[in-house]
Design a protein around this motif. Sequence first.
Motif, PDB file in Angstrom:
ATOM      1  N   GLU A 132       0.840  -1.192   0.000  1.00 54.18           N
ATOM      2  CA  GLU A 132       0.000   0.000   0.000  1.00 54.18           C
ATOM      3  C   GLU A 132       0.877   1.244   0.000  1.00 54.18           C
ATOM      4  N   GLN A 186      -3.202   3.626   1.409  1.00 53.24           N
ATOM      5  CA  GLN A 186      -4.243   3.286   0.455  1.00 53.24           C
ATOM      6  C   GLN A 186      -3.791   2.155  -0.458  1.00 53.24           C
ATOM      7  N   ARG A 187      -4.773   1.402  -0.934  1.00 56.05           N
ATOM      8  CA  ARG A 187      -4.487   0.367  -1.918  1.00 56.05           C
ATOM      9  C   ARG A 187      -4.134   1.004  -3.255  1.00 56.05           C
TER      10      ARG A 187
END
Length: 604
Positions: free
Chosen positions: A382, A394-395
């Motif tokens: 991530e 965040q992905r």
Amino acid sequence: MKPAIASITDRIRERSHATRSAYLSRVEKLINRPRGSDRMGCANVAHAFAALPANDKLRVVAERAPNIGVVTAYNDMLSAHQPYEGFPAILRDEAHRQGATLQVAGGVPAMCDGVTQGLPGMEMSLFSRDTIAMSTAIALSHDVFDGALLLGVCDKIVPGLLIGALHFGHLPCVFVPAGPMSTGLSNNEKSKVREKFAQGQVGRDELLAAESAAYHGPGTCTFYGTANSNQMLLESMGLHVPGSAFVHPHATLREALTREALRRVLAIGKGANFQPIGKLVDERTIVNAMVALLATGGSTNHLIHWVAVARAAGILIDWTDFSDLSANVPLLSRVYPNGSADVNQFQAAGGPSFVLRELLAAGCLHPDVATIASGGMAAYGEVPTLEGERLVWQRLPAQSQDESVVRLASAPFSETGGLKLLTGKLGRAVIKVSAVPKDRHVVEAPARVFESQEALQAAFKAGELERDFVAVVRFQGPNANGMPELHKLTPPLGVLQGKGFKVALVTDGRMSGASGKVPAAIHVSPEALAGGPLAKVVDGDIIRLDAVNGVLDVLVDDATWAARPVATIRPEAAEDNAHGLGRELFAGMRKNAVSAEEGACTWL
């Protein structure tokens, strides 16, 4: 896990059983001691904290607050390390916010290979790694710390800091990167100007202007050499705050990540979360680092450095392990010199987080290792960002943001990694194949023997090398002259290859993380000074470098080869290697260094 990678890990674990067990036993003894200010004499404690403000003295002694040591490679000679000047103040402020104390435990030397390339200082470069490791030990030897933050980026600095920290394996440790410089003149354009200069087509003014446009500000050089490979490997080992490697030095996000490093070292120093670096770095962690190196076509220097790093943790690896892993690891990125992109473009395309996510999904990384992040290795897939002042991860998008730079594991640039082991009558060597055109993976040509890079450059300028040949540059190993990088050979050999000649380099020296399009069998072991086979080669011998089948051979019949005398280094060359610009001080290291494949360690 891919069965082959699991099997390689198992054999490393079995081979390392005795040395790893002894290492962990020593670590355990140190973990179980009372904390520093409780076990030390009053005079020792007073000296340790004499310069602290009164409230910090109260915290660390009376309240038993954590005391974190910072080991920094700050200097303003290195563009990559200049940003560290302000880091201690940021870290100290964050320590106070978290109810802890922080001291700069010490500094370590940090030299720039870009400054010393082709000059006598380069002959101290490799051994600066062990000097940095010893300096790290000196910094931490005050033995009053509950954890350590390690500030370093470049070639020998990160391996040296890591080796030093592993000798304090009872401490939680976190590495704190500083980030790359912004993009300047492209690496491809810089290389073209270098080749024109080598041919006399441009002058020094044009060359200096190009170099200054490429290396133009604070931060790490933007090509994927040893420094940036370091950052990739630290991410893959879980020793960085996830995603922190390639954030710019003066970005707002950089300060947030630096503060998070302080919070992380405190978190892994407590209770059930306790993760000292000596336990965190195990056989699986080392394999993860090797895999990340291979998947990104990283620096050949790490076939020396990470052998030494592993040894510092009681783990024994060799070049066969790298080669066998390479056969099972896909090449997922192309960053200069393995492509045209720089590390900023790599980061924008997905960067280390994308690569590590894909390697995990493909079963190429051990997912179950401990890291400094609460989410384990999955956290390193991530990317960090700021939501207001809050740091969140965040992905990544499912697809690469630039498939010319990074790719999915299901559609790699190559099914195998970027490095190969070569063996044969000339010994054992490694080659970085990820940047070499496929039609140059096999070169068979007469040898031209040199005993310095200056001699090869002189022959090039004299027009003596306008033909197919294999340059054998010997007496460049650790025992001979400290194993300098021979990066100055890239422009002339690149020019000759560009003219259509089949050329290659075979040397017991190094070629650096910038190893590029010319096939180069490097780190040949045993080295010529130790009587290795390179010392038998004469001009005209047919050398076969076959990166497809992993062969490095000399096509001389066995009887002739066995009867041939072993060349010795010229007395004047030996004298020059030993003196001037501080080289005398490294005589013991040259004498004691083990082979390149054993990590060129000087402390064993």
